[in-house]
Design a protein around this motif. Structure first.
Motif, PDB file in Angstrom:
ATOM      1  N   GLU A   1       4.141   5.006  18.287  1.00 28.10           N
ATOM      2  CA  GLU A   1       3.077   5.619  17.495  1.00 28.10           C
ATOM      3  C   GLU A   1       3.534   5.875  16.061  1.00 28.10           C
ATOM      4  N   GLU A   2       4.813   6.176  15.883  1.00 27.03           N
ATOM      5  CA  GLU A   2       5.316   6.454  14.538  1.00 27.03           C
ATOM      6  C   GLU A   2       5.553   5.180  13.730  1.00 27.03           C
ATOM      7  N   LEU A   3       5.684   4.044  14.388  1.00 26.87           N
ATOM      8  CA  LEU A   3       5.970   2.792  13.685  1.00 26.87           C
ATOM      9  C   LEU A   3       4.707   2.007  13.344  1.00 26.87           C
ATOM     10  N   VAL A   4       3.560   2.646  13.175  1.00 28.31           N
ATOM     11  CA  VAL A   4       2.313   1.971  12.791  1.00 28.31           C
ATOM     12  C   VAL A   4       2.378   1.570  11.311  1.00 28.31           C
ATOM     13  N   LEU A   5       2.095   0.310  11.015  1.00 28.66           N
ATOM     14  CA  LEU A   5       2.139  -0.176   9.629  1.00 28.66           C
ATOM     15  C   LEU A   5       0.963   0.386   8.822  1.00 28.66           C
ATOM     16  N   PRO A   6       1.201   0.707   7.544  1.00 32.27           N
ATOM     17  CA  PRO A   6       0.070   1.193   6.710  1.00 32.27           C
ATOM     18  C   PRO A   6      -0.947   0.075   6.438  1.00 32.27           C
ATOM     19  N   GLU A   7      -2.172   0.451   6.132  1.00 33.65           N
ATOM     20  CA  GLU A   7      -3.249  -0.521   5.923  1.00 33.65           C
ATOM     21  C   GLU A   7      -3.032  -1.267   4.595  1.00 33.65           C
ATOM     22  N   ASP A   8      -3.122  -2.577   4.631  1.00 33.39           N
ATOM     23  CA  ASP A   8      -2.918  -3.432   3.453  1.00 33.39           C
ATOM     24  C   ASP A   8      -4.244  -3.573   2.702  1.00 33.39           C
ATOM     25  N   PRO A   9      -4.308  -3.183   1.421  1.00 33.73           N
ATOM     26  CA  PRO A   9      -5.608  -3.284   0.684  1.00 33.73           C
ATOM     27  C   PRO A   9      -6.020  -4.736   0.405  1.00 33.73           C
ATOM     28  N   LEU A  10      -5.098  -5.658   0.431  1.00 36.84           N
ATOM     29  CA  LEU A  10      -5.441  -7.065   0.171  1.00 36.84           C
ATOM     30  C   LEU A  10      -5.664  -7.883   1.440  1.00 36.84           C
ATOM     31  N   ALA A  11      -5.760  -7.166   2.593  1.00 33.35           N
ATOM     32  CA  ALA A  11      -5.893  -7.881   3.875  1.00 33.35           C
ATOM     33  C   ALA A  11      -7.249  -8.591   3.963  1.00 33.35           C
ATOM     34  N   THR A  12      -8.294  -8.066   3.272  1.00 32.24           N
ATOM     35  CA  THR A  12      -9.648  -8.659   3.405  1.00 32.24           C
ATOM     36  C   THR A  12     -10.060  -9.511   2.199  1.00 32.24           C
ATOM     37  N   VAL A  13      -9.145  -9.758   1.259  1.00 30.51           N
ATOM     38  CA  VAL A  13      -9.496 -10.517   0.046  1.00 30.51           C
ATOM     39  C   VAL A  13      -9.828 -11.956   0.365  1.00 30.51           C
ATOM     40  N   PHE A  14      -9.056 -12.620   1.195  1.00 29.46           N
ATOM     41  CA  PHE A  14      -9.232 -14.041   1.473  1.00 29.46           C
ATOM     42  C   PHE A  14     -10.073 -14.309   2.713  1.00 29.46           C
ATOM     43  N   ARG A  15     -10.808 -13.366   3.191  1.00 25.80           N
ATOM     44  CA  ARG A  15     -11.697 -13.614   4.321  1.00 25.80           C
ATOM     45  C   ARG A  15     -13.045 -14.091   3.837  1.00 25.80           C
TER      46      ARG A  15
END
Length: 299
Positions: free
Chosen positions: A285-299
Motif C-alpha cells: 500500500e505504501e509503494l503506490v506510484l504517484p499519478e503521472d500528469p502526462l499519462a493521458t496526453v497521447f490517448r
C-alpha cells in the motif's frame, strides 16, 4: 556357647561352609498380579500379553475400571483377593501415554514405583529369531549402576520380585535358557530379553577352533527374543500406589508438557506468518506510484 580359639574367633565360623543343595520344592510362593486400566491401546495390550507369557507366576485380571474408589485402592483390593505379593499395573492416558506401576502389596505393602513407558516393541512386531521354552526361569542381569545409584538399588529389588520366577513354581520349567537384561542409560532403564543359545560343534575341526578362541568347545551366544521397552522412572513411593515420596526424578518431563511446547512452537510460526503477511500488505500500500500528469496526453 561355642568354644573360641586363642585368636578370639569361633571354631564354628572357621569351618568351611557347605554348599546349599536345593530340594526343588515350591517354597517362595510369589504371585504377581498383572492387569491394565480400561482404555489401553492395542500395542500396550499386546505388550501386557507378552509380559504374562514371561511370568509363569502371574495372576491375570480383566481390565480395571476403578470408578470412584481410585486406582490404588482398587488394585490393592484385587491383589488381596487373588493372594498376590506384587503387582504390575499398566495405565494408558489419552490413548497415547502409557505408565507402568511396579510395587509390593499385601501385608508388607510398598514400596511402589511409577514409570513412563516408551519405545515399546512387542514379540509379534519384532519378528526376532530368538526362542525359549515357555515357563523357563530367567537370569536377571543388571549393569553396574544398579549397585551404585541409591534409587536403582530399590528398583532392582522390585524387578527381581516381579520378573524373577520362584524356584519350583508349578507352572515353571526347571530350565534356564533365557535372560532379562536391565541397563541404565540416559537416566532411563532399557529392558531387553534374550535367549541363551549354546551351539555344539559339528565336527572336530569346529571344536578345535572354538576351544582355541574361547577355551571351550561349546560356544554360547545370546539371541534377542523380545519384547523390548524403556522405563523412565518418575517417582518411588513408600507405600503401595501412594504414601511418602522416596525418590522423584528431576529430569522427567511429562508428555503433556512436551506436546504443549510443540504446539506453542507451531503457534509461534503461525503468528509470525500472519505478521509477515500484514507487513507485506502494508508495504504494498505504501509503494503506490504517484499519478503521472502526462499519462493521458497521447490517448
Amino acid at each position: 556357647m561355642a568354644a573360641t580359639s586363642k585368636e578370639g574367633e569361633s571354631t564354628e565360623d572357621s569351618k568351611p561352609q557347605e554348599d546349599f543343595i536345593s530340594d526343588g520344592k515350591y517354597r517362595n510362593k510369589q504371585r504377581c498380579l498383572v492387569l491394565c486400566l480400561r482404555g489401553a491401546t492395542a500395542r500396550y495390550r499386546h505388550l501386557l500379553e507378552d509380559i504374562r507369557t514371561l511370568l509363569p507366576h502371574h495372576k491375570k485380571e480383566s481390565k480395571l475400571d476403578p470408578g470412584k474408589t481410585g486406582v490404588g485402592r482398587a488394585v490393592n483390593d484385587i491383589a488381596e483377593i487373588r493372594s498376590c505379593n506384587s503387582v504390575l499395573f499398566l495405565e494408558c492416558r489419552k490413548h497415547q501415554d502409557a505408565y507402568l506401576w511396579l510395587g509390593r502389596v499385601g501385608g508388607n505393602s510398598g514400596p511402589s514405583a511409577r514409570f513412563h513407558l516408551t519405545n515399546v516393541h512387542t514379540m509379534d512386531e519384532l519378528r526376532l529369531t530368538g526362542n525359549c521354552m515357555k515357563g523357563s526361569r530367567p537370569i536377571l542381569t543388571f549393569d553396574e549402576s544398579f549397585g551404585r545409584v541409591g534409587h536403582l538399588k530399590l528398583l532392582k529389588e522390585l524387578f527381581i520380585d516381579v520378573f524373577g520366577t520362584p524356584r519350583g513354581h508349578p507352572a515353571s520349567k526347571p530350565f534356564v535358557d533365557r535372560t532379562m537384561a536391565f541397563y541404565y542409560v540416559d537416566n532411563k532403564i532399557w529392558v531387553r530379553h534374550y535367549q541363551i543359545l549354546e551351539k555344539q560343534p559339528e565336527n572336530a575341526m569346529e571344536a578345535h577352533l572354538a576351544k582355541k578362541e574361547s577355551g571351550q568347545e561349546e560356544s554360547t551366544s545370546m539371541v534377542e527374543i523380545g519384547p523390548r521397552f524403556v522405563l523412565d522412572p518418575i517417582r518411588i513411593f513408600r507405600g503401595s500406589f501412594g504414601g511418602q515420596t522416596l525418590f522423584q526424578n528431576p529430569n522427567f518431563i511429562s508428555p503433556n508438557e512436551i506436546r504443549a511446547r510443540s504446539y506453542k512452537r507451531k503457534s509461534n510460526a503461525y503468528v509470525q506468518r500472519k505478521e509477515s503477511q500484514k507487513k507485506r500488505k502494508t508495504r504494498q500500500e505504501e509503494l503506490v506510484l504517484p499519478e503521472d500528469p502526462l499519462a493521458t496526453v497521447f490517448r
